[in-house]
Design a protein around this motif. Structure first.
Motif: not given
Length: 347
Positions: A299-320
């Motif tokens: 969840a914290l890494y997701s915030a880092v990704l959000f700040s630097l990219t156009e994405g975030r971390a995703y759930s397994t269900a989203e990928y599936r």
């Protein structure tokens, strides 16, 4: 020299967690001092979409913020599935409560990192793309000034990002071998370390690294240093518009977390269409819980990704769901290192 054959003796995961941990301070302060999340929910629980609308946040920043607050143990669903305060949050984060500490947290409200995060949450735009901020984007997209298009900055960023890849690549290749594969395509492969790790384990394997031209200069050098230059082809291109190079295994390692949902669905569909029957698409990334309540480091890494990219971390269900939509059947996640895992899918 980076050695793609040897995994680290010690696990670097805690160091990555320490580094990404500052996002926790910024997210909590933003929730308390800028968005009034706890004061709002103290009045009545809200459904996610209701809270998002009240906070005037787009879906992506709202997911990042709420997932972190749930991972902190401060929000939880009530019997009706609405977001509600946990006992700890109600006692300590509601302004005016006897044991309220929100004023203490508010001491950081004007800290530069908090202010920048709040701006990005409100605008839903990463670093380097907000007009009031200087710098180039960490990602490449047509029409966006990108550090990946300039030789010096592309080399610096590519080698910096290799800090994770050089630790994880040997583990991925060992835990998910590709004995039947003929050609591996590493999409947005950067240094090519993931492809190189597999090439060193499988002498008959061929590989393609598909990335921006300046980035591929680094990959070419690293492939030569490992003695696999004859089996690794570097192909420049735009993964959203150019024809996908042909391969029977396609790797998306730490790529999809750079992009929002529409771009991810498009990229997975394009890769799936390029695969032959029986071919595999490998999603190697971090995974949020399907309930969007953690794990906290992700969840914290997701915030880092959000700040630097156009994405975030995703759930397994989203990928599936995206893989299924593209006509692929997904398997089970195989853990690698630094909270990553590989989710395989077959056409």
């Amino acid at each position: 020299m980076i050695d793609a054959t040897r995994p680290p003796i010690t696990d670097p995961t805690p160091i990555f967690d320490f580094y990404r941990g500052s996002a926790g301070t910024e997210l909590l302060t933003a929730a308390v001092s800028h968005f009034g999340v706890f004061e709002r929910l103290a009045r009545a629980p809200r459904r996610f979409e209701e809270l998002r609308a009240e906070l005037h946040l787009a879906e992506r920043p709202a997911v990042v913020l709420v997932t972190a607050l749930r991972a902190f143990g401060l929000l939880a669903p009530d019997a009706e599935g609405r977001l509600a305060l946990t006992p700890q949050a109600r006692e300590h984060l509601v302004p005016g409560a006897p044991f309220d500490i929100s004023g203490y947290i508010g001491l950081s409200a004007k800290a530069p990192g908090v202010v920048e995060l709040v701006e990005r949450l409100k605008t839903n735009r990463p670093a380097g793309t907000v007009p009031s901020q200087d710098g180039a984007s960490f990602i490449y997209r047509e029409g966006l000034e990108s550090a990946m298009e300039k030789e010096q900055s592309a080399r610096m960023l590519t080698l910096s990002l290799a800090g994770q890849a050089k630790n994880v690549a040997p583990v991925l290749a060992a835990r998910y071998p590709l004995p039947e594969a003929r050609v591996l395509l590493d999409v947005g492969g950067g240094t090519g370390l993931y492809a190189i790790a597999w090439l060193l384990r499988h002498p008959t394997l061929q590989a393609i690294v598909w990335d921006r031209p300046e980035v591929l200069k680094v990959a070419t050098e690293i492939a030569a240093a490992h003695g696999v230059a004859e089996r690794l082809k570097c192909v420049p291109g735009d993964m959203f518009t150019d024809p996908v190079p042909q391969a029977d295994v396609i790797l998306l390692s730490n790529v999809l977390h750079d992009w929002d949902v529409p771009q991810n669905r498009t990229l997975i569909r394009r890769c799936a269409e390029a695969l032959p029957p029986g071919g595999s698409l490998l999603v190697h990334d971090v995974f949020l819980n399907d309930a969007f309540d953690g794990p906290l480091p992700v969840a914290l890494y997701s915030a880092v990704l959000f700040s630097l990219t156009e994405g975030r971390a995703y759930s397994t269900a989203e990928y599936r769901s995206w893989l299924r939509e593209a006509g692929l059947e997904s398997g089970e996640v195989v853990p690698t290192l630094v909270h990553c895992g590989v989710l395989p899918a077959r056409k």
